[in-house]
Scaffold this motif. Structure first.
Motif, PDB file in Angstrom:
ATOM      1  N   ILE A  77       0.945  -1.034   0.342  1.00 24.57           N
ATOM      2  CA  ILE A  77      -0.201  -0.345   0.568  1.00 24.57           C
ATOM      3  C   ILE A  77       0.615   1.233  -0.008  1.00 24.57           C
ATOM      4  O   ILE A  77       1.548   1.878   1.218  1.00 24.57           O
ATOM      5  CB  ILE A  77      -1.328   0.006   1.033  1.00 24.57           C
ATOM      6  CG1 ILE A  77      -1.734  -0.829   1.331  1.00 24.57           C
ATOM      7  CG2 ILE A  77      -1.670   1.092   1.149  1.00 24.57           C
ATOM      8  CD1 ILE A  77      -2.581  -1.784   2.363  1.00 24.57           C
ATOM      9  N   ASP A  78       1.189   1.829  -0.975  1.00 22.52           N
ATOM     10  CA  ASP A  78       2.019   3.401  -1.371  1.00 22.52           C
ATOM     11  C   ASP A  78       1.322   4.567  -1.949  1.00 22.52           C
ATOM     12  O   ASP A  78      -0.426   4.514  -1.839  1.00 22.52           O
ATOM     13  CB  ASP A  78       2.879   3.348  -1.821  1.00 22.52           C
ATOM     14  CG  ASP A  78       2.934   2.242  -3.573  1.00 22.52           C
ATOM     15  OD1 ASP A  78       2.009   2.291  -3.506  1.00 22.52           O
ATOM     16  OD2 ASP A  78       3.849   1.425  -3.803  1.00 22.52           O
ATOM     17  N   GLU A  79       2.317   5.373  -2.249  1.00 22.77           N
ATOM     18  CA  GLU A  79       1.102   6.261  -2.962  1.00 22.77           C
ATOM     19  C   GLU A  79       0.256   5.787  -4.522  1.00 22.77           C
ATOM     20  O   GLU A  79      -0.645   6.758  -4.574  1.00 22.77           O
ATOM     21  CB  GLU A  79       2.249   7.171  -3.323  1.00 22.77           C
ATOM     22  CG  GLU A  79       3.127   7.049  -4.369  1.00 22.77           C
ATOM     23  CD  GLU A  79       4.304   6.129  -3.469  1.00 22.77           C
ATOM     24  OE1 GLU A  79       5.725   5.997  -4.415  1.00 22.77           O
ATOM     25  OE2 GLU A  79       4.534   5.542  -2.133  1.00 22.77           O
ATOM     26  N   ILE A 386       4.714   9.285   9.899  1.00 20.87           N
ATOM     27  CA  ILE A 386       4.284   9.811   9.117  1.00 20.87           C
ATOM     28  C   ILE A 386       3.726   8.815   8.242  1.00 20.87           C
ATOM     29  O   ILE A 386       4.305   8.925   6.975  1.00 20.87           O
ATOM     30  CB  ILE A 386       4.726  11.630   8.317  1.00 20.87           C
ATOM     31  CG1 ILE A 386       4.631  12.132   9.756  1.00 20.87           C
ATOM     32  CG2 ILE A 386       3.082  11.849   7.363  1.00 20.87           C
ATOM     33  CD1 ILE A 386       5.507  13.794   8.750  1.00 20.87           C
ATOM     34  N   PRO A 387       2.349   8.589   7.531  1.00 22.90           N
ATOM     35  CA  PRO A 387       1.786   7.558   6.597  1.00 22.90           C
ATOM     36  C   PRO A 387       2.007   8.490   5.295  1.00 22.90           C
ATOM     37  O   PRO A 387       1.648   9.593   4.985  1.00 22.90           O
ATOM     38  CB  PRO A 387       0.352   7.270   6.774  1.00 22.90           C
ATOM     39  CG  PRO A 387       0.444   8.259   8.694  1.00 22.90           C
ATOM     40  CD  PRO A 387       1.648   8.717   8.800  1.00 22.90           C
ATOM     41  N   HIS A 393       5.775   3.555   6.850  1.00 23.85           N
ATOM     42  CA  HIS A 393       5.721   2.148   6.852  1.00 23.85           C
ATOM     43  C   HIS A 393       6.193   1.611   8.084  1.00 23.85           C
ATOM     44  O   HIS A 393       5.660   0.099   8.740  1.00 23.85           O
ATOM     45  CB  HIS A 393       6.437   2.245   5.795  1.00 23.85           C
ATOM     46  CG  HIS A 393       5.214   2.430   4.590  1.00 23.85           C
ATOM     47  ND1 HIS A 393       4.139   1.943   3.989  1.00 23.85           N
ATOM     48  CD2 HIS A 393       5.410   3.351   3.659  1.00 23.85           C
ATOM     49  CE1 HIS A 393       3.882   2.468   3.084  1.00 23.85           C
ATOM     50  NE2 HIS A 393       4.539   3.035   2.477  1.00 23.85           N
ATOM     51  N   VAL A 394       7.760   2.244   8.683  1.00 21.75           N
ATOM     52  CA  VAL A 394       7.954   1.404   9.355  1.00 21.75           C
ATOM     53  C   VAL A 394       7.299   1.653  10.239  1.00 21.75           C
ATOM     54  O   VAL A 394       7.338   0.580  12.178  1.00 21.75           O
ATOM     55  CB  VAL A 394       9.804   2.595   9.344  1.00 21.75           C
ATOM     56  CG1 VAL A 394      10.365   1.943  10.641  1.00 21.75           C
ATOM     57  CG2 VAL A 394      10.446   2.296   8.496  1.00 21.75           C
ATOM     58  N   LEU A 412      -4.945   0.889   6.797  1.00 29.52           N
ATOM     59  CA  LEU A 412      -3.617   1.468   5.992  1.00 29.52           C
ATOM     60  C   LEU A 412      -3.563   2.550   5.138  1.00 29.52           C
ATOM     61  O   LEU A 412      -3.398   3.481   4.425  1.00 29.52           O
ATOM     62  CB  LEU A 412      -2.117   0.201   5.634  1.00 29.52           C
ATOM     63  CG  LEU A 412      -2.042  -0.797   6.850  1.00 29.52           C
ATOM     64  CD1 LEU A 412      -0.789  -1.624   6.490  1.00 29.52           C
ATOM     65  CD2 LEU A 412      -1.150  -0.023   7.487  1.00 29.52           C
ATOM     66  N   GLU A 413      -4.925   1.592   3.945  1.00 25.71           N
ATOM     67  CA  GLU A 413      -5.262   2.642   3.249  1.00 25.71           C
ATOM     68  C   GLU A 413      -5.109   4.350   3.703  1.00 25.71           C
ATOM     69  O   GLU A 413      -5.404   4.677   2.686  1.00 25.71           O
ATOM     70  CB  GLU A 413      -6.017   1.564   2.361  1.00 25.71           C
ATOM     71  CG  GLU A 413      -5.790   0.801   1.441  1.00 25.71           C
ATOM     72  CD  GLU A 413      -7.541   0.002   0.758  1.00 25.71           C
ATOM     73  OE1 GLU A 413      -7.994   0.839   0.623  1.00 25.71           O
ATOM     74  OE2 GLU A 413      -6.573  -1.107  -0.170  1.00 25.71           O
ATOM     75  N   TYR A 414      -6.415   4.676   4.458  1.00 26.93           N
ATOM     76  CA  TYR A 414      -6.833   5.390   5.122  1.00 26.93           C
ATOM     77  C   TYR A 414      -5.991   5.893   5.418  1.00 26.93           C
ATOM     78  O   TYR A 414      -5.644   7.297   5.340  1.00 26.93           O
ATOM     79  CB  TYR A 414      -8.054   5.465   6.028  1.00 26.93           C
ATOM     80  CG  TYR A 414      -9.221   5.401   5.161  1.00 26.93           C
ATOM     81  CD1 TYR A 414     -10.085   5.315   4.114  1.00 26.93           C
ATOM     82  CD2 TYR A 414     -10.327   3.408   6.398  1.00 26.93           C
ATOM     83  CE1 TYR A 414     -10.864   5.030   3.678  1.00 26.93           C
ATOM     84  CE2 TYR A 414     -11.423   3.524   5.035  1.00 26.93           C
ATOM     85  CZ  TYR A 414     -11.727   3.825   3.993  1.00 26.93           C
ATOM     86  OH  TYR A 414     -12.874   3.387   3.102  1.00 26.93           O
ATOM     87  N   ALA A 415      -4.701   5.376   6.242  1.00 30.40           N
ATOM     88  CA  ALA A 415      -3.540   6.304   6.491  1.00 30.40           C
ATOM     89  C   ALA A 415      -2.514   6.549   5.223  1.00 30.40           C
ATOM     90  O   ALA A 415      -2.239   7.860   5.258  1.00 30.40           O
ATOM     91  CB  ALA A 415      -3.208   5.595   7.307  1.00 30.40           C
ATOM     92  N   GLN A 416      -2.496   6.153   4.317  1.00 31.84           N
ATOM     93  CA  GLN A 416      -2.044   5.970   3.273  1.00 31.84           C
ATOM     94  C   GLN A 416      -2.445   7.855   3.043  1.00 31.84           C
ATOM     95  O   GLN A 416      -1.837   8.238   2.397  1.00 31.84           O
ATOM     96  CB  GLN A 416      -1.551   5.180   2.385  1.00 31.84           C
ATOM     97  CG  GLN A 416      -0.865   5.330   1.262  1.00 31.84           C
ATOM     98  CD  GLN A 416       0.229   5.768   1.536  1.00 31.84           C
ATOM     99  OE1 GLN A 416       0.820   5.184   2.756  1.00 31.84           O
ATOM    100  NE2 GLN A 416       1.570   6.275   0.356  1.00 31.84           N
TER     101      GLN A 416
END
Length: 441
Positions: A77-79, A386-387, A393-394, A412-416
């Motif tokens: 899950i990234d940008e 910071i997401p 991620h760390v 994780l998606e929302y945090a991203q």
């Protein structure tokens, strides 16, 4: 070539080098752990790419939006927010299928490379050019001291002999050390030959920052005028190079700093400036501009090339480069606290501020020094929890390793998304500050 163009080219070249190396720091361990990397891009390819080519399973390319770069790792899950891929069952080549320790190494790779790159550049600089330091022997007239520090007991002409009770190696770093380190006392030798140890406030750096007094100690300059700038008040006043300013409105001045401070206090108001010329005194009426400047200077030519050169062997350069890189990181972390003050928020800068770190004429030494600094800064900024940053991620990976539970993928998606919008807001704010300073300061 214009100074703006020179700075812009250096900025673009420096960021390109650092971005590619940072992303390689993620790419290499991902490949080692047999994780599929779908894209490796310098700059962002929103809608389209300037150049791209698929080699093996990875598309390499250059985007058109120079705000960074990225590697797209399968199952992460990234940008890219690739929800379709994440909805499929995990595959053995995907990031999410790897052990947490492997994922942690992949995520820390970019920051690690930035630190290593910065240190290697500093090692190369130490080995090729050595180090130039300034000692009391290089300051024949001692220091000129700001008014704020005179109130603490310091005097014009002081020589600094110790900081926190220990000799101080490079006096050129004294102001930065005061601002960023825990300095409890400074021992000085006064012009009359007496020695005194002056205790400082617990947070002298914050006091300096709030007062805008970041250079309390500067090499002593006389009030002899050697430069008069056109389009400034002094240009039409009758003042000439070689004049020695002896008084402002009848008050004696003996240092260029003292004179400048007195003139600044009178900005926009006519002053009587008394000078000594050919053995006699003359007085000129002149009005400092709105910035509190007359347009005269003493360039202190006696200090040009007045330093101590230290050369290093390769082994000494390795130790010196590592130590210097550590101190750069330490000092940057120390000054980060100022961002959270009202004054500090206005000093945050974007690409304009970064570009101004480079000289306006091409100099390879300055280019590599600045590139090393930016590399260290990028490492620190990327490890912030910071997401959307590596540090985000760390943070989630460490949570997983400690608790034994993976955070929910939807979380994780929302945090991203939240992290991404925070970063966009910060980029807009920082570059907005650049634009404001360009227009109004």
């Amino acid at each position: 070539m214009s100074p703006f163009a020179v700075k812009a080219i250096q900025l673009l070249l420096s960021l390109s080098i650092l971005i590619v190396l940072h992303e390689a720091g993620h790419f290499i361990p991902a490949k080692i752990f047999k994780t599929r990397v779908e894209k490796f891009f310098l700059f962002f390819d929103v809608k389209f790419a300037l150049v791209k080519k698929k080699i093996g399973e990875t598309v390499y390319g250059i985007g058109w939006l120079p705000l960074g770069g990225y590697v797209k790792i399968a199952g992460m899950i990234d940008e890219s927010m690739d929800k379709e891929q994440m909805a499929q069952p995990p595959q053995p080549w995907e990031f999410r299928s790897k052990p947490a320790w492997q994922r942690l190494i992949i995520m820390l790779g970019g920051v690690t490379v930035n630190i290593i790159v910065g240190v290697i550049i500093y090692i190369g600089i130490f080995y090729s050019t050595g180090e130039r330091i300034i000692t009391n022997e290089n300051l024949p007239n001692g220091f000129s001291v700001s008014q704020n520090f005179k109130e603490l007991g310091f005097q014009d002409g002081d020589r600094v002999t110790a900081v926190n009770g220990a000799p101080f190696k490079n006096l050129n770093n004294l102001n930065k050390y005061l601002f960023l380190r825990d300095v409890e006392s400074i021992t000085v030798s006064h012009p009359d030959g007496t020695s005194e140890t002056i205790d400082l406030a617990d947070d002298i750096g914050m006091d300096m920052f709030r007062a805008g007094d970041l250079q309390p100690f500067t090499p002593m300059r006389t009030t002899v005028v050697d430069t008069i700038y056109p389009d400034y008040p002094a240009a039409e006043s009758g003042i000439q190079p070689g004049d020695r300013v002896v008084a402002i409105d009848g008050t004696p001045v003996s240092t260029f700093r003292g004179m400048s401070e007195a003139v600044f206090e009178k900005k926009g108001t006519e002053i009587a400036l008394t000078v000594q010329r050919n053995g006699s005194e003359q007085t000129f009426n002149v009005t400092p501009n709105e910035e509190g400047k007359l347009g005269i200077n003493n360039l202190a030519k006696e200090y040009v090339n007045n330093y101590q050169q230290i050369d290093y062997t390769l082994w000494e350069s390795i130790g010196g480069g590592i130590n210097y890189g550590y101190n750069v990181l330490r000092d940057y972390i120390a000054q980060f606290k100022y961002v959270f003050t009202k004054e500090g928020a206005t000093q945050i800068g974007g690409f304009g501020a970064i570009g101004n770190l480079f000289p306006d004429t091409w100099n390879w030494l300055s280019f590599w020094e600045t590139t090393a600094l930016i590399s260290i800064i990028l490492a620190f900024m990327n490890i912030l929890p910071i997401p959307a940053l590596d540090g985000g991620h760390v943070m989630f990976l460490l949570y997983e390793m400690v608790t034994g539970r993976k955070p929910n993928e939807k979380f994780l998606e929302y945090a991203q998304m939240v992290g991404f919008f925070l970063l966009i807001a910060l980029v807009l704010f920082a570059n907005g500050n650049d634009i404001y300073r360009w227009l109004f300061e």
